[in-house]
Write an enzyme that holds these catalytic residues in place. Structure first.
Site, mmCIF file in Angstrom:
data_model
loop_
_atom_site.group_PDB
_atom_site.id
_atom_site.type_symbol
_atom_site.label_atom_id
_atom_site.label_comp_id
_atom_site.label_asym_id
_atom_site.label_seq_id
_atom_site.Cartn_x
_atom_site.Cartn_y
_atom_site.Cartn_z
ATOM 1 C CB CYS A 172 -0.947 0.014 1.193
ATOM 2 S SG CYS A 172 -0.128 0.271 2.774
ATOM 3 C CB CYS A 230 -9.900 9.583 0.307
ATOM 4 S SG CYS A 230 -9.902 8.728 1.870
ATOM 5 N N GLY A 289 16.858 -12.392 -4.387
ATOM 6 C CA GLY A 289 15.796 -12.663 -3.415
ATOM 7 C C GLY A 289 14.538 -13.122 -4.132
ATOM 8 C CE LYS A 310 3.443 -8.658 -13.154
ATOM 9 N NZ LYS A 310 4.225 -8.012 -12.103
ATOM 10 C CD GLN A 315 -18.286 5.539 8.550
ATOM 11 O OE1 GLN A 315 -17.775 4.539 8.075
ATOM 12 N NE2 GLN A 315 -19.246 6.188 7.909
ATOM 13 C CG PHE A 346 -14.886 4.536 2.212
ATOM 14 C CD1 PHE A 346 -15.076 5.718 1.511
ATOM 15 C CD2 PHE A 346 -13.607 4.168 2.557
ATOM 16 C CE1 PHE A 346 -13.997 6.510 1.157
ATOM 17 C CE2 PHE A 346 -12.521 4.954 2.216
ATOM 18 C CZ PHE A 346 -12.714 6.121 1.511
ATOM 19 N NE ARG A 386 -16.948 7.648 -1.609
ATOM 20 C CZ ARG A 386 -15.768 8.181 -1.891
ATOM 21 N NH1 ARG A 386 -14.745 7.413 -2.146
ATOM 22 N NH2 ARG A 386 -15.595 9.479 -1.906
ATOM 23 N N GLY A 433 -24.587 8.187 4.842
ATOM 24 C CA GLY A 433 -25.778 8.515 4.061
ATOM 25 C C GLY A 433 -25.665 9.850 3.369
ATOM 26 C CD GLU A 441 -23.478 7.829 -0.094
ATOM 27 O OE1 GLU A 441 -24.705 7.957 -0.227
ATOM 28 O OE2 GLU A 441 -22.955 7.087 0.748
HETATM 29 C C1 LIG Z 1 4.159 -5.715 -2.534
HETATM 30 C C2 LIG Z 1 5.027 -6.632 -3.325
HETATM 31 C C3 LIG Z 1 4.728 -6.855 -4.640
HETATM 32 C C4 LIG Z 1 5.509 -7.718 -5.389
HETATM 33 N N1 LIG Z 1 5.181 -7.905 -6.701
HETATM 34 C C5 LIG Z 1 5.931 -8.737 -7.441
HETATM 35 C C6 LIG Z 1 5.626 -8.938 -8.797
HETATM 36 O O1 LIG Z 1 4.700 -8.343 -9.339
HETATM 37 N N2 LIG Z 1 6.401 -9.812 -9.494
HETATM 38 C C7 LIG Z 1 7.434 -10.464 -8.927
HETATM 39 O O2 LIG Z 1 8.111 -11.217 -9.615
HETATM 40 N N3 LIG Z 1 7.768 -10.266 -7.634
HETATM 41 C C8 LIG Z 1 7.032 -9.430 -6.879
HETATM 42 N N4 LIG Z 1 7.366 -9.220 -5.573
HETATM 43 C C9 LIG Z 1 8.490 -9.959 -4.995
HETATM 44 C C10 LIG Z 1 9.758 -9.118 -4.933
HETATM 45 O O3 LIG Z 1 10.281 -8.947 -6.207
HETATM 46 C C11 LIG Z 1 10.697 -9.855 -4.029
HETATM 47 O O4 LIG Z 1 10.159 -9.779 -2.732
HETATM 48 C C12 LIG Z 1 12.080 -9.287 -4.001
HETATM 49 O O5 LIG Z 1 12.668 -9.280 -5.257
HETATM 50 C C13 LIG Z 1 12.921 -10.135 -3.038
HETATM 51 O O6 LIG Z 1 14.187 -9.533 -2.875
HETATM 52 P P1 LIG Z 1 14.752 -9.196 -1.434
HETATM 53 O O7 LIG Z 1 16.102 -8.688 -1.635
HETATM 54 O O8 LIG Z 1 13.834 -8.308 -0.708
HETATM 55 O O9 LIG Z 1 14.758 -10.628 -0.788
HETATM 56 P P2 LIG Z 1 14.645 -10.984 0.731
HETATM 57 O O10 LIG Z 1 13.250 -10.761 1.177
HETATM 58 O O11 LIG Z 1 15.698 -10.335 1.490
HETATM 59 O O12 LIG Z 1 14.877 -12.547 0.636
HETATM 60 C C14 LIG Z 1 13.905 -13.356 0.055
HETATM 61 C C15 LIG Z 1 14.328 -14.828 0.159
HETATM 62 O O13 LIG Z 1 15.489 -15.013 -0.601
HETATM 63 C C16 LIG Z 1 16.518 -15.607 0.163
HETATM 64 N N5 LIG Z 1 17.745 -15.042 -0.379
HETATM 65 C C17 LIG Z 1 18.055 -13.746 -0.492
HETATM 66 N N6 LIG Z 1 19.221 -13.612 -1.141
HETATM 67 C C18 LIG Z 1 19.649 -14.840 -1.424
HETATM 68 C C19 LIG Z 1 20.798 -15.343 -2.085
HETATM 69 N N7 LIG Z 1 21.727 -14.549 -2.593
HETATM 70 N N8 LIG Z 1 20.909 -16.671 -2.208
HETATM 71 C C20 LIG Z 1 19.982 -17.496 -1.714
HETATM 72 N N9 LIG Z 1 18.889 -17.088 -1.076
HETATM 73 C C21 LIG Z 1 18.722 -15.762 -0.943
HETATM 74 C C22 LIG Z 1 16.189 -15.252 1.591
HETATM 75 O O14 LIG Z 1 16.669 -16.195 2.503
HETATM 76 C C23 LIG Z 1 14.672 -15.249 1.549
HETATM 77 O O15 LIG Z 1 14.186 -16.557 1.722
HETATM 78 C C24 LIG Z 1 6.613 -8.366 -4.793
HETATM 79 C C25 LIG Z 1 6.925 -8.128 -3.462
HETATM 80 C C26 LIG Z 1 6.138 -7.288 -2.724
HETATM 81 C C27 LIG Z 1 6.465 -7.061 -1.294
HETATM 82 S S1 FES Z 2 3.327 -1.029 2.330
HETATM 83 FE FE1 FES Z 2 3.922 -0.879 4.387
HETATM 84 S S2 FES Z 2 2.061 -0.734 5.427
HETATM 85 FE FE2 FES Z 2 1.465 -1.160 3.406
HETATM 86 S S1 FES Z 3 -6.635 10.427 1.693
HETATM 87 FE FE1 FES Z 3 -5.707 8.700 0.787
HETATM 88 S S2 FES Z 3 -6.607 7.052 1.823
HETATM 89 FE FE2 FES Z 3 -7.665 8.750 2.599
#
Ligand SMILES: Cc1cc2nc3c(=O)[nH]c(=O)nc-3n(C[C@H](O)[C@H](O)[C@H](O)COP(=O)(O)OP(=O)(O)OC[C@H]3O[C@@H](n4cnc5c(N)ncnc54)[C@H](O)[C@@H]3O)c2cc1C
Ligand code: FES
Ligand code: FES
Length: 1313
Positions: A58, A160, A340, A408, A748, A779, A892, A1057, A1257
């Site tokens: 968010c 909002c 990751g 995608k 509310q 809402f 809403r 309302g 509304e």
């Molecule tokens: C809100 C949100 C939306 C997302 N949307 C998408 C999306 O649309 N498409 C998509 O593909 N991904 C999506 N992701 C995933 C995101 O891309 C991954 O969370 C991110 O790339 C992970 O990287 P990090 O460095 O934060 O990993 P971390 O969270 O630090 O680690 C993730 C995991 O990897 C392991 N790890 C980390 N580095 C290594 C390493 N070098 N070797 C072995 N293991 C390792 C860790 O132990 C852990 O288990 C989303 C994530 C969030 C939070």
């Molecule tokens: S992204 Fe951190 S509270 Fe939603």
């Molecule tokens: S002003 Fe953005 S959620 Fe209410």
């Protein structure tokens, strides 16, 4: 409060050092499970940073960080502080919203958002501010374009505002925008300078003193006791050694820690921070290979790809950059590494990883340590990564005869995982005329098909060495692909049929790209995806200077404190010593509860008590007799779990995390498990209905009228649910006192919440003192559904004799709180030969959930169903379905949204059957003054005809309708549609009781007001102050709105309302009238007296300078007046995928004269975008067997984000409303009480002066126009495929539904007609 941990106290390996807003903190490693967000909020009390989802979805928690990268360069980034462990910030500079400005000295970003009236409830605001601030810091003086700014705003949610004002505010920092603030980028030459105070990087300005924090609250002792260790190796050898030591344990190797937002494989035995290992950072390149090290964040991967793409052999990297740019959103990409991401894919094969698709398509190899061996992406997937580490990715070169393409397809434009994703690579030989030969085995990669599916191997085999330009070969390839793509059935995912046909369609797009000009020009446009240009908006309204501050366009009063993070919400209460509570929710619907076992929960350190129904001191029941039917809803379930997500116990602990963890450990066992009833159709089939007193509506004989009609139609359709998704989830804090309970509740409806707590605790209402300053959105959900939370907190505080807070997790909020009612509608209708309505028959089934309370909404549908149409005959049968889902509730524009849509849909069908343009049929059947409405009243104020004509003219509807037809002729796979929906919104003042208390203080003449409305973001406080300033003839700055309290707003109605603002303003006007009457003699005696002196004189004469009123309107008819609105929406659809863009949306809204045009425009825009979400992207799904909500949280539930709003968004408030001056004068009569006469007068006042108050509304209802625009586009495609029949459609029109309704067949996927 405990003093800060001194650097001297702990050895270096037991602490990290982080600078926050210029102040250095040493954080012990026992904080290993504390996020940066929690650290700043709870431990530093910097609550400007808000929390909602805690899963990165968010953007509300966004902060700015600066730290050196591997080469020592300072990196400046926005990140989601909810995902970032505080211990991960070792050596970092963190800036929160408090660190950049204050209301006295705001940062230009804070000022811009205020000036562009870009806040409503304000709960999301600090996140936006910090996202923009961070972009400016990161741009370090480089010019930003509007496109860059808009692209960067892909991860922040706002329920909002409708996003438009926020984007406009931020675009003032663009060099190509209205560049009022563009110079700021140059001024803030950050990163290159050193801060004289901290020695760290310069942030462009020094932190405000208050942004620092002299104290740090300690970590709960129990949390410190069980905290997993935190290690930070600095070399690979150290890492490998540590991994050996930790073998067999559940270890989190932390880079960005964003993976926690996707999969939470908690509990962890240890954390190992990889960021200190230099070997895991950096990029190298030779002529043949590009090497990117594991820790590289996705943001840097994208820029590396884009930079390298200009060198020989690496052109294809732009395709990879394009798809990774669609991963998550900017702040996640800033922190999250590619390695990751791939590690997540390795651990969870069902994860639709963009990185995996892109890298596999590119034939990337991964180097894995400690062996330092190279693996293919395919081998990596089946590889056991335990104890091993991804070190590098190696990207090969490709010659220019390769073509790459990725797709995608997402449920909305940004921040969503793929419904299906594809990556294609093919080497081509175009040497022979008319031939396009795939010379080597292509790569056809798909994600989100099933856990094993990566390559479409059979199709790859089929295509190798073949001429893809051969139409027969194309057919064969598509058939092979269709056969081999076998998606896994999953009720939480898009359907098997859609995912299969999407995979086939995406490959067809690729084939069209490969053959280029050999395909028909009309077909070729399918190549690629819809491209969204920068959005823009226009707002038109009228202001009358002579009436200012009424009609004056001003930002919300609270806007600046919201922008600086100084606005306090109930969830911001972080006082030490408050216990935290969380619900234990059932996981099985329609089952009997056998027993609860709290042993494991009680064994968790920090859990203090598990409260069950037998502990409830008063009645274990929500709702009070005599109110709307909320009969017998238990606060804590005793014997029966009616729905999955029902509260069954309360866990009280020393911290929120421990309470939530404890709640997960309470085991609930069930017996007598029955298949849950989850939809209206299930309810009909099971004959499951609530008993209500609803009556059928019969006007004339509609059955006969339809039977005899020249044109008649019959059908059925469904309308989905909608989550409120307010940003501040349900929250209440209760403080037991010597004589009862002080309560701060996110409600509310104070009276209802006061009753709920009083009843649950067995106390008199006079002992329950509820206070509300503001809510982070509502809402409708916080009208009655807050009470289950409030009562539970009351019980917990009563039982524990300690203050208790429950700030519900977003997930629980989704599971427990009901939503907008889903409906199933069966209809028959007819017109005469000319198109005049003859009769309409509707059978309406509304899903109330397991309680009948929402039947009041079903019962109210006739107020809206006839919209602005006259039919001589109606038959409406209403049914309140009883299902095993949470009690549904007001959301809403409840009832009006759905009621208006029902008839619009029927008219659409009639227009189709009679071959008319729907807008012509509608205009033919408009109501006229004197006509009777379905609710029984007679319409007197109808202006829908001229208003619709005006909209159609200003929106150039006729010309654009012709252009849409031409576009559809020119394009086979892109189609457009345009639609107009006119509407009427009936305003009822039933039970409109509100208090208002205005007090003028002597010694300065300042004024305080407390009123009965709750500030939810709708701007009620601002309007009340405008009205009081106008009525008393003083400056607005003299007036302060104080919180609403039970004692000052006793027995009053809730804020919903759409009538609260106007009735509270009425009440304020009456207070001012009383005060003016009392001031008058003194003023008459000295006409030129200054306000302060006037008040002082009155004070000395003993005149009462406070006034209180109570509105009790009893107009002769329940319908007080109508507001009107018309909306014209144009869309473009990618028929092959179901994706669409709202190209342009025009809204013309009649709101009389707007008291506060910025606020009212904001309401129109916000309502419109919530409507687009309802009709296009927001879908609620349940598990068919358990009844669990499958679309909880930000991963599965998809309200619109900033790139989903209309590309061209035009809002106009109807001008030239009647002159109010005469009516204003007539208001100052002699009455001291709100008599009926007076109310009737004020009705007139409000219609012509301040009537504009019903704002949020109606526009939401009019967004139904998007559905009919989408239908037109779909119909255009169906017609080309020879399907001319009417097709029924349900809402929301998700990408899946849009694509499926087009019913494109494999045989349609050709190069030429
Ligand atoms: C809100 C949100 C939306 C997302 N949307 C998408 C999306 O649309 N498409 C998509 O593909 N991904 C999506 N992701 C995933 C995101 O891309 C991954 O969370 C991110 O790339 C992970 O990287 P990090 O460095 O934060 O990993 P971390 O969270 O630090 O680690 C993730 C995991 O990897 C392991 N790890 C980390 N580095 C290594 C390493 N070098 N070797 C072995 N293991 C390792 C860790 O132990 C852990 O288990 C989303 C994530 C969030 C939070
Ligand atoms: S992204 Fe951190 S509270 Fe939603
Ligand atoms: S002003 Fe953005 S959620 Fe209410």
């Amino acid at each position: 409060m405990t003093p800060p941990v001194s650097a001297d106290v702990l050895p270096a390996e037991e602490k990290i050092t982080v600078t926050i807003n210029g102040v250095k903190y040493n954080v012990p490693t026992t904080f290993s499970e504390v996020s940066l967000a929690t650290y700043v909020r709870r431990h530093l009390h910097l609550t400007g940073t808000k929390l909602m989802c805690r899963e990165g979805g968010c953007g509300i928690c966004t902060v700015h960080v600066a730290h050196p990268d591997a080469s020592g360069q300072i990196v400046q980034r926005s990140i989601n502080s909810c995902l970032c462990p505080i211990l991960s910030c070792d050596g970092w500079e963190v800036t929160t919203v408090e660190g950049i400005g204050s209301q006295e000295k705001p940062h230009p970003v804070q000022q811009a958002l205020t000036d562009h009236y870009g806040t409503q409830c304000g709960f999301c605001t600090p996140g936006w501010i910090m996202t923009m601030y961070s972009l400016l810091q990161n741009s370090s003086g480089r010019s930003l374009t509007k496109q860059q700014i808009e692209n960067n705003m892909d991860g922040n949610y706002c329920r909002c505002t409708g996003y438009r004002p926020i984007l406009d505010a931020f675009k003032t920092f663009a060099q190509d925008g209205v560049n009022a603030n563009a110079a700021v980028c140059d001024l803030e030459d950050v990163g290159s300078k050193t801060c004289k105070t901290t020695g760290g990087p310069c942030h462009g300005k020094c932190a405000d003193f208050r942004a620092g924090s002299p104290y740090v609250a300690a970590l709960a002792m129990e949390a410190a006791m069980i905290a997993p260790p935190w290690y930070k190796p600095t070399t690979l050898d150290e890492l490998y050694k540590k991994a050996e030591e930790l073998a067999g344990k559940n270890v989190y190797y932390v880079v960005g820690h964003t993976g926690k937002g996707v999969y939470n494989d908690y509990p962890y035995d240890a954390y190992v921070d990889l960021k200190g290992i230099a070997a895991l950072s950096g990029v190298t390149k030779t002529d043949k290979v590009l090497t990117i090290a594991a820790n590289t964040p996705l943001t840097d991967v994208i820029s590396t790809f884009n930079q390298t793409a200009s060198t020989s052999g690496f052109k294809y990297l732009t395709t990879l950059a394009a798809i990774i740019s669609k991963t998550a959103h900017t702040s996640v990409r800033n922190a999250g590494s590619w390695a990751g991401n791939l590690a997540l894919k390795n651990q969870h094969h069902d994860f639709p990883s963009d990185t995996y698709t892109a890298f596999t398509m590119a034939g990337t190899q991964l180097m894995i340590g400690p062996e330092n061996k190279l693996y293919s992406m395919e081998d990596f997937l089946t590889f056991d990564l335990k104890g091993k580490f991804i070190l590098q990715a190696h990207f090969p070169t490709y010659s220019d005869d390769y073509v790459f393409r990725t797709y995608k397809i997402m449920p909305r434009a940004t921040n969503a995982h793929a419904l299906v994703e594809a990556g294609f690579r093919a080497k081509l030989d175009k040497g022979q005329q008319g031939q396009v030969v795939i010379t080597e085995r292509p790569a056809l990669i798909f994600a989100n098909i099933n856990d094993e599916f990566v390559h479409a191997k059979a199709t790859e085999d089929f295509l190798t060495g073949k001429n893809i330009a051969d139409p027969q070969l194309l057919k064969g390839a598509l058939t092979t692909l269709q056969n081999e793509v076998q998606p896994k059935e999953d009720p939480a995912e898009a359907s098997v049929e859609y995912r299969r046909s999407l995979a086939v369609s995406l490959f067809y797009k690729f084939a069209l790209e490969l053959v280029g000009d050999l395909a028909d020009a009309r077909y070729k446009t399918a190549v690629g995806s819809l491209v969204r240009p920068v959005s823009s908006g226009s707002q038109s309204f009228e202001t009358k200077q002579e009436n200012w501050p009424i009609t004056q366009a001003i930002p919300k009063l609270e806007s600046m404190v919201q922008c600086t993070g100084e606005a306090k919400y109930i969830s911001d209460i972080e006082t030490e010593g408050i216990l935290r509570a969380a619900f234990v929710l059932t996981t099985q619907a329609n089952a009997s509860i056998y027993r609860l076992d709290a042993t494991a929960a009680m064994a968790l350190p920090g859990v203090l008590r598990v409260i069950t129904a037998s502990d409830v001191p008063g009645k274990n029941v929500i709702g009070t007799p005599g109110r709307t039917p909320i009969m017998g809803e238990e606060i804590l379930a005793t014997t029966q779990s009616y729905y999955a997500g029902q509260p069954v116990a309360i866990v009280v602990a020393v911290s929120r995390e421990m309470a939530e963890e404890g709640a997960k450990l309470v085991k609930v066992e069930y017996f007598n498990v029955q298949t849950p009833i989850l939809t209206c159709l299930d309810a009909i089939n099971s004959n499951s209905f609530h008993e209500t007193k609803m009556k059928d509506i019969n006007v004339g004989d509609a059955e006969v009228a339809v039977k005899n009609a020249a044109v008649s139609v019959e059908g059925s359709f469904e309308m989905g649910a909608q989550q409120h998704f307010h940003t501040e989830t349900m929250v209440t804090v209760c403080y037991p006192t010597e004589d009862g309970m002080n309560v701060e509740a996110g409600t509310q409806f104070i009276d209802g919440t006061q009753s709920a707590i009083a009843q649950a605790c067995g106390l008199g209402k006079n002992k329950i003192n509820v206070t509300v300053k503001r809510n982070g959105g509502g809402f409708g959900a916080k009208g009655s559904r807050i009470n289950i939370v409030a009562a539970a907190v009351g019980i917990a505080a009563f039982v524990m004799k300690r203050p208790v807070k429950m700030h519900q997790s977003l997930w629980d909020n989704f599971k427990l709180i009901g939503r907008r009612l889903p409906y199933l509608i069966k209809y028959k209708a007819g017109t005469d030969a000319a198109g005049k309505l003859a009769g309409i028959v509707l059978d309406v089934y509304g899903d109330c959930g397991y309680q009948p309370s929402a039947s009041v909404i079903v019962n109210g549908l006739p107020n809206w169903i006839d919209n602005i149409y006259f039919s001589p005959a109606w038959k409406v049968r209403l049914h309140a379905c009883k299902t095993n889902t949470p009690p549904n509730t007001h959301c809403r524009a409840p009832g009006s949204t759905e009621g208006i849509y029902m008839t619009e849909y029927v008219l659409q069908h009639l227009a189709y059957a009679s071959g008319k343009n729907p807008v012509d049929l509608k205009r033919q059947n408009f109501l006229k003054n004197g006509d009777n409405l379905l609710e029984g009243a007679t319409i007197k104020d109808c202006n829908i005809g001229p208003l619709t004509e005006q909209l159609m003219s200003s929106a150039s509807y006729n010309d654009r309708a012709v252009a849409v037809d031409q576009f559809n002729k020119d394009n086979r796979w892109r189609k457009r549609g345009i639609s107009v929906v006119p509407m009427r919104f009936a305003v009822h003042w039933r039970n409109g009781n509100y208090n208002c208390l205005v007090a003028i203080f002597h010694e300065g003449g300042t004024i305080a007001v407390t009123h009965g409305g709750i500030e939810l973001g709708q701007g009620i406080n601002t309007k009340v102050v405008q009205v009081i300033a106008y009525e008393l003839g003083v400056e607005m700055s003299r007036i302060q709105v104080q919180p609403t309290m039970a004692i000052t707003n006793a027995n009053a109605r809730g804020t919903y309302g759409s009538i609260s603002t106007e009735l509270v303003c009425l009440s304020a006007i009456e207070c001012c009238r009383q005060l003016n009457d009392r001031l008058k003699p003194v003023k008459d005696a000295n006409p030129n007296v200054k306000w302060e002196d006037l008040i002082e004189t009155c004070y000395k004469q003993g005149i009462d300078l406070s006034a209180r009123t109570w509105t009790n309107p009893k107009p002769e008819e329940p319908l007080v007046y109508n507001t009107y609105c018309a909306m014209c929406t144009e869309v473009e659809v990618d028929i092959l995928t179901g994706e669409s863009h709202v190209l342009r949306l025009d809204c013309l809204y009649d709101c009389g004269e707007s008291i506060s045009p910025y606020i009212d425009i904001g309401q129109v825009e916000g309502g419109t975008i919530m409507g687009l979400g309802y009709y296009m992207t927001e879908e609620v799904r349940f598990h068919p067997k358990t009844g669990q909500n499958l679309t909880f949280g930000t991963w599965k539930y998809k309200p619109p984000f900033a790139k989903d709003i209309p590309i061209d968004f035009r809002v106009a408030l109807l001008k030239n409303a009647p002159n109010p001056s005469g009516v204003l004068r007539s208001k100052r009569n002699d009455s001291f009480h709100l008599t009926l006469m007076y109310i009737v007068e004020l009705v007139v006042v409000f219609q012509y002066v301040v009537a504009p108050l019903v704002m949020q509304e109606p526009p939401l209802c009019a967004t139904a126009s998007v559905v009919f625009a989408l239908r037109q586009a779909i119909q255009a495609s169906r017609t080309e495929a020879g399907k001319n029949d009417w097709f029924p459609n349900d809402v929301p029109m998700t990408v899946e539904r849009v694509q499926q309704y087009a019913q494109t067949q494999l045989a349609d996927l050709v190069y030429k007609p």
